[in-house]
Design an enzyme around this catalytic site. Structure first.
Site, PDB file in Angstrom:
ATOM      1  N   ASP A   1       0.812  -1.219   0.000  1.00 41.51           N
ATOM      2  CA  ASP A   1       0.000   0.000   0.000  1.00 41.51           C
ATOM      3  C   ASP A   1       0.846   1.270   0.000  1.00 41.51           C
ATOM      4  OD1 ASP A   1       0.900  -0.549   2.587  1.00 41.51           O
ATOM      5  OD2 ASP A   1      -1.089  -0.983   3.368  1.00 41.51           O
TER       6      ASP A   1
ATOM      7  N   ASN B   1      -7.448  -2.714  14.526  1.00 42.82           N
ATOM      8  CA  ASN B   1      -8.868  -2.887  14.160  1.00 42.82           C
ATOM      9  C   ASN B   1      -9.082  -4.079  13.215  1.00 42.82           C
ATOM     10  OD1 ASN B   1      -7.784  -1.963  11.772  1.00 42.82           O
ATOM     11  ND2 ASN B   1      -9.266  -0.328  11.444  1.00 42.82           N
TER      12      ASN B   1
ATOM     13  N   HIS C   1      -7.468  -4.615  10.373  1.00 46.13           N
ATOM     14  CA  HIS C   1      -7.252  -4.388   8.932  1.00 46.13           C
ATOM     15  C   HIS C   1      -6.058  -5.176   8.417  1.00 46.13           C
ATOM     16  CE1 HIS C   1      -4.629  -0.486   9.501  1.00 46.13           C
ATOM     17  NE2 HIS C   1      -3.878  -1.539   9.498  1.00 46.13           N
TER      18      HIS C   1
ATOM     19  N   GLU D   1      -9.734  -1.796   5.310  1.00 46.72           N
ATOM     20  CA  GLU D   1     -10.328  -1.466   6.606  1.00 46.72           C
ATOM     21  C   GLU D   1     -11.590  -2.308   6.836  1.00 46.72           C
ATOM     22  OE1 GLU D   1      -8.658   0.178   8.574  1.00 46.72           O
ATOM     23  OE2 GLU D   1      -7.997   2.139   7.876  1.00 46.72           O
TER      24      GLU D   1
END
Ligand code: F6R
Length: 256
Positions: A67, A136, A138, A143
């Site tokens: 990314d 979280n 991801h 996400e």
């Protein structure tokens, strides 16, 4: 899944090095998928040391990063381009034309993402994809709520991720709002996954990933469906697991 739990981050990084170094030695033109963030730093440091000791040759290795932030030029100190060159690429004999990192400054992001996918196909796919996990859940910048079949595309970063990454930018406000990320479908096509997680802050996400139901709300749970998912944890990251590898969660496979 093959889950290994280590006493600390150093031991985890040693093991990650052993796995990646073995692949590079056995397949000098291997295709490696790289992640950024704090977790793989120990691995990258060891890869640099391995190169300096003459154990590793990167001249034919091909790389794809997961990314990049949208709007940050490659030379920006917080760009993932900069991160990879600073921590790994500039210290080894990699051929710059074999390095692929999404371009956060692309004019036509959609076309760039399609091109990125095509480059992965052109070299025959990724042999080993290194991954971290967000607190979280991801995976790359996929996400919660990301399609489990997604391809490389632009994503809006969640509040939680921007808060977690504020440490690199000085403030949450300064963290870019969007990123280009390989999709979950893209990541799942890698022949092997090597996911690293360290520290107490990851313990809940790690438990959800390994013991929870597969859900787009916790994108990392998709690794449960991969044939060769290898997960390296330190004790703290493993601290909320109900089962550990001695209790049968782990399914050893021939990793070499
Ligand atoms: C980075 C990436 C992210 C990180 C994750 C964990 O390329 O894809 O998913 O792996 O945010 O980051 P650290 O390792 O900094 O805790």
């Amino acid at each position: 899944m093959l889950v290994e739990i280590f006493s600390d981050y150093e031991a985890l990084s040693d093991r990650a090095y052993e796995i990646v170094a073995t692949l590079i030695r056995r397949k000098p033109n291997c295709v490696l998928g790289f992640a950024t963030g704090s977790t793989p730093l120990g691995l990258y440091q060891r890869l640099v040391e391995g190169y300096r000791r003459g154990e590793l040759d990167f001249s034919k290795v091909i790389t794809f990063n997961l990314d990049e932030y949208v709007g940050l030029p490659p030379g920006h100190p917080q760009s993932y381009h900069q991160f990879m060159w600073e921590h790994l690429f500039q210290h080894v004999n990699i051929n710059p034309s074999n390095v692929h990192i999404p371009n956060g400054m692309a004019d036509d992001i959609e076309a760039h993402c399609a091109w990125y996918e095509a480059q992965i196909q052109r070299v025959g796919g990724i042999d080993l994809q290194i991954l971290g996990i967000g607190p979280n859940g991801h995976l790359a910048f996929n996400e919660p709520g990301s399609s489990l079949g997604s391809r490389t595309r632009i994503k809006t970063l969640s509040r939680a991720t921007r808060r977690a990454n504020a440490r690199f930018f000085g403030s949450e406000e300064a963290v870019p709002r969007h990123a280009i990320t390989m999709g979950i479908g893209t990541i799942m096509e890698a022949r092997r996954l090597l996911l690293l997680a360290s520290g107490r802050a990851k313990a809940r996400a790690v438990r959800a990933m390994l013991e929870g139901p597969i859900s787009a709300m916790v994108p990392a749970t998709i690794v449960q469906l991969h044939r060769y998912a290898h997960v390296l944890l330190d004790k703290e990251a493993a601290s909320e697991l109900e089962y550990n590898h001695h209790d049968g969660i782990s399914e050893p496979f021939d990793i070499h």
